[in-house]
Design a protein around this motif. Structure first.
Motif, short mmCIF file in Angstrom:
data_model
loop_
_atom_site.label_atom_id
_atom_site.label_comp_id
_atom_site.label_asym_id
_atom_site.label_seq_id
_atom_site.Cartn_x
_atom_site.Cartn_y
_atom_site.Cartn_z
N ALA A 63 0.85 -1.19 0.00
CA ALA A 63 0.00 0.00 0.00
C ALA A 63 0.88 1.24 0.00
O ALA A 63 1.79 1.36 0.82
CB ALA A 63 -0.91 -0.01 1.22
N GLY A 64 0.65 2.14 -0.92
CA GLY A 64 1.43 3.37 -1.01
C GLY A 64 2.76 3.19 -1.72
O GLY A 64 3.56 4.13 -1.81
N SER A 65 3.03 2.02 -2.27
CA SER A 65 4.35 1.75 -2.88
C SER A 65 4.52 2.41 -4.25
O SER A 65 5.64 2.63 -4.69
CB SER A 65 4.54 0.24 -3.04
N LYS A 66 3.41 2.66 -4.93
CA LYS A 66 3.44 3.21 -6.30
C LYS A 66 4.28 2.33 -7.25
O LYS A 66 4.92 2.83 -8.18
CB LYS A 66 3.99 4.64 -6.30
N LEU A 67 4.27 1.03 -7.04
CA LEU A 67 5.06 0.13 -7.88
C LEU A 67 4.27 -0.41 -9.07
O LEU A 67 4.78 -1.22 -9.85
CB LEU A 67 5.60 -1.04 -7.03
N GLY A 68 3.04 0.06 -9.23
CA GLY A 68 2.17 -0.49 -10.28
C GLY A 68 2.76 -0.42 -11.67
O GLY A 68 2.72 -1.41 -12.42
N PRO A 204 11.58 -21.70 -13.45
CA PRO A 204 12.04 -22.45 -14.63
C PRO A 204 11.59 -21.84 -15.96
O PRO A 204 12.18 -22.14 -16.99
CB PRO A 204 11.40 -23.84 -14.44
N HIS A 205 10.58 -20.97 -15.91
CA HIS A 205 10.04 -20.39 -17.14
C HIS A 205 10.55 -18.99 -17.40
O HIS A 205 10.18 -18.37 -18.39
CB HIS A 205 8.50 -20.34 -17.08
N CYS A 206 11.34 -18.46 -16.49
CA CYS A 206 11.64 -17.03 -16.55
C CYS A 206 13.09 -16.73 -16.16
O CYS A 206 13.53 -17.11 -15.08
CB CYS A 206 10.69 -16.32 -15.57
N PRO A 207 13.84 -16.06 -17.04
CA PRO A 207 15.25 -15.78 -16.73
C PRO A 207 15.44 -14.83 -15.55
O PRO A 207 16.44 -14.88 -14.87
CB PRO A 207 15.80 -15.14 -18.00
N GLN A 208 14.47 -13.94 -15.33
CA GLN A 208 14.62 -12.96 -14.25
C GLN A 208 13.28 -12.68 -13.58
O GLN A 208 12.33 -12.29 -14.24
CB GLN A 208 15.18 -11.66 -14.82
N VAL A 209 13.26 -12.91 -12.29
CA VAL A 209 12.02 -12.74 -11.54
C VAL A 209 12.20 -11.61 -10.52
O VAL A 209 13.13 -11.63 -9.72
CB VAL A 209 11.65 -14.04 -10.79
N ASP A 210 11.32 -10.62 -10.56
CA ASP A 210 11.29 -9.59 -9.53
C ASP A 210 10.15 -9.91 -8.57
O ASP A 210 8.98 -9.90 -8.96
CB ASP A 210 11.05 -8.20 -10.15
N PHE A 211 10.51 -10.22 -7.35
CA PHE A 211 9.50 -10.58 -6.34
C PHE A 211 9.26 -9.33 -5.48
O PHE A 211 10.16 -8.84 -4.81
CB PHE A 211 10.01 -11.75 -5.51
N VAL A 212 8.04 -8.83 -5.55
CA VAL A 212 7.74 -7.53 -4.97
C VAL A 212 7.16 -7.66 -3.56
O VAL A 212 6.17 -8.36 -3.35
CB VAL A 212 6.76 -6.76 -5.89
N GLU A 213 7.81 -7.00 -2.63
CA GLU A 213 7.35 -6.89 -1.24
C GLU A 213 7.11 -8.27 -0.61
O GLU A 213 6.08 -8.51 0.03
CB GLU A 213 6.10 -6.01 -1.15
N TYR A 214 8.07 -9.14 -0.79
CA TYR A 214 8.03 -10.46 -0.14
C TYR A 214 8.94 -10.39 1.09
O TYR A 214 8.48 -10.57 2.21
CB TYR A 214 8.49 -11.51 -1.15
N VAL A 215 10.20 -10.09 0.85
CA VAL A 215 11.04 -9.69 1.98
C VAL A 215 10.61 -8.26 2.32
O VAL A 215 10.63 -7.39 1.46
CB VAL A 215 12.54 -9.75 1.61
N PHE A 266 13.11 -0.25 -2.12
CA PHE A 266 12.07 -0.42 -3.14
C PHE A 266 11.18 -1.64 -2.88
O PHE A 266 10.10 -1.76 -3.43
CB PHE A 266 12.70 -0.54 -4.53
N GLY A 267 11.67 -2.57 -2.09
CA GLY A 267 10.87 -3.76 -1.81
C GLY A 267 10.91 -4.79 -2.92
O GLY A 267 9.94 -5.53 -3.13
N ILE A 268 12.02 -4.86 -3.64
CA ILE A 268 12.10 -5.78 -4.78
C ILE A 268 13.29 -6.72 -4.65
O ILE A 268 14.43 -6.29 -4.47
CB ILE A 268 12.24 -4.98 -6.10
N LEU A 269 13.00 -8.01 -4.73
CA LEU A 269 14.06 -9.02 -4.81
C LEU A 269 14.22 -9.36 -6.27
O LEU A 269 13.22 -9.60 -6.96
CB LEU A 269 13.59 -10.32 -4.16
N ARG A 270 15.44 -9.40 -6.76
CA ARG A 270 15.65 -9.80 -8.16
C ARG A 270 16.34 -11.17 -8.18
O ARG A 270 17.46 -11.30 -7.67
CB ARG A 270 16.46 -8.76 -8.91
N ILE A 271 15.68 -12.13 -8.75
CA ILE A 271 16.20 -13.50 -8.75
C ILE A 271 16.44 -13.94 -10.18
O ILE A 271 15.55 -13.84 -11.03
CB ILE A 271 15.20 -14.44 -8.03
#
Ligand code: NCC
Length: 277
Positions: A63-68, A204-215, A266-271
């Motif tokens: 909420a309020g992250s403006k990450l849309g 397995p389907h994606c070379p780069q995953v951004d996981f938002v606001e998990y950690v 930013f709340g983004i993990l890049r895997i």
């Protein structure tokens, strides 16, 4: 090579769990009428064109992250359960490719899985853990929540839909990967959260995953979900699911070069997916 061995052990462990959806050819479903409900299509279309994926946790601190806008730039966007985009576009975006849903959401009347627009025109990956050492036959009669009835209704109603069931054995293999990562710290014998299952299914389907606001980022606000006012930090740190262990493992997978900035500001993990296992 050694670079990979140093930097990707947790990512490799997650990949090795082989989280997957059930296919028609899998035993025992190749001999059961129920198996013919599974879509013939692959989980994703045009897999070669997939470069970036976003996973949007349902955490209150979105909420309020403006990450849309950032979220919507990804080729694939994964969301969970009944988490809405409508009314929250600025923070969570509006694109949805796939929803990972737990068996309660498929089953409980309040979610209206077989009719609600939120579950239409997106790929669905539904899961239920079943018993730890149970066979797939056992699972069909003893799922925690009987997701099969509504799955069948849904598939008959929308035969062109991409709605899949996640292989419960692969969910428990993911739990084992988590236990392996946790080492001596025993984790609860409960399945990982939809978030972690979704990560393992997508990678397995994606070379780069951004996981938002998990950690959790510095926006951490004690709210359970961005779409409700409920305050409950157990949603973020875990009670039933081994959520804290999942998040430590996911943090270990982070490859963002500016890691503190990305993860905590930013709340983004890049895997990144390893090239080879
Ligand atoms: O809350 P839930 O999860 O739907 O959230 C989806 C995923 O987002 C991540 N999350 C969520 C909230 C938060 N504060 N931090 C987070 O990191 C988690 O990875 C989570 O998996 C689920 O995993 O399926 C879960 O589902 C809910 C609930 O069944 C559905 O929302 C439907 O109401 C569970 N809550 C309850 O059963 C009360 C939750 O434990 C797990």
């Amino acid at each position: 090579d050694s670079f990979e061995e140093q930097y990707y052990p947790s990512t490799c462990l997650v990949m090795e769990a082989g989280v997957r959806v059930l296919r028609r050819k899998d035993t025992p479903f190749n001999k059961l009428p129920f198996g013919r409900l599974f879509p013939r299509q692959k989980l994703f279309r045009n897999i070669k064109d997939i470069k970036t994926c976003a996973i949007v946790s349902s955490a209150g601190s979105l909420a309020g992250s403006k990450l849309g806008r950032f979220i919507d730039t990804h080729d694939i966007v994964m969301r969970f359960n009944h988490a809405p985009t409508q009314g929250h576009e600025v923070d969570v975006g509006s694109k949805t490719t796939i929803r990972v849903v737990n068996s309660q959401v498929v089953t409980k009347p309040e979610f209206d899985f077989t009719h609600a627009p939120i579950f239409r025109n997106v790929t669905i990956a539904a899961w239920d853990p079943g018993k730890y050492n149970g066979t797939l036959e056992d699972w069909l009669t003893s799922a925690d929540y009987d997701l099969f009835t509504n799955y069948e209704i849904y598939r008959r109603r929308y035969p062109k839909s991409r709605a899949f069931l996640i292989d419960p054995h692969s969910v428990w293999r993911l739990w084992q990967s988590l236990q392996m990562f946790a080492g001596n710290r025993a984790i609860s014998r409960n399945p990982p959260s939809s978030g972690f299952i979704g990560l393992a299914l997508l990678l397995p389907h994606c070379p780069q995953v951004d996981f938002v606001e998990y950690v959790p980022s510095t926006r951490l606000n004690g709210r359970c979900h961005y779409y409700s006012k409920e305050m409950n930090s157990a949603c973020t740190f875990g009670s039933w699911h081994p959520l804290a262990a999942e998040k430590l493992m996911a943090l270990d997978m982070n490859m963002a070069e500016d890691d503190d900035m990305s993860v905590f500001q930013f709340g983004i993990l890049r895997i990144r997916r390893p090239d080879k296992l």
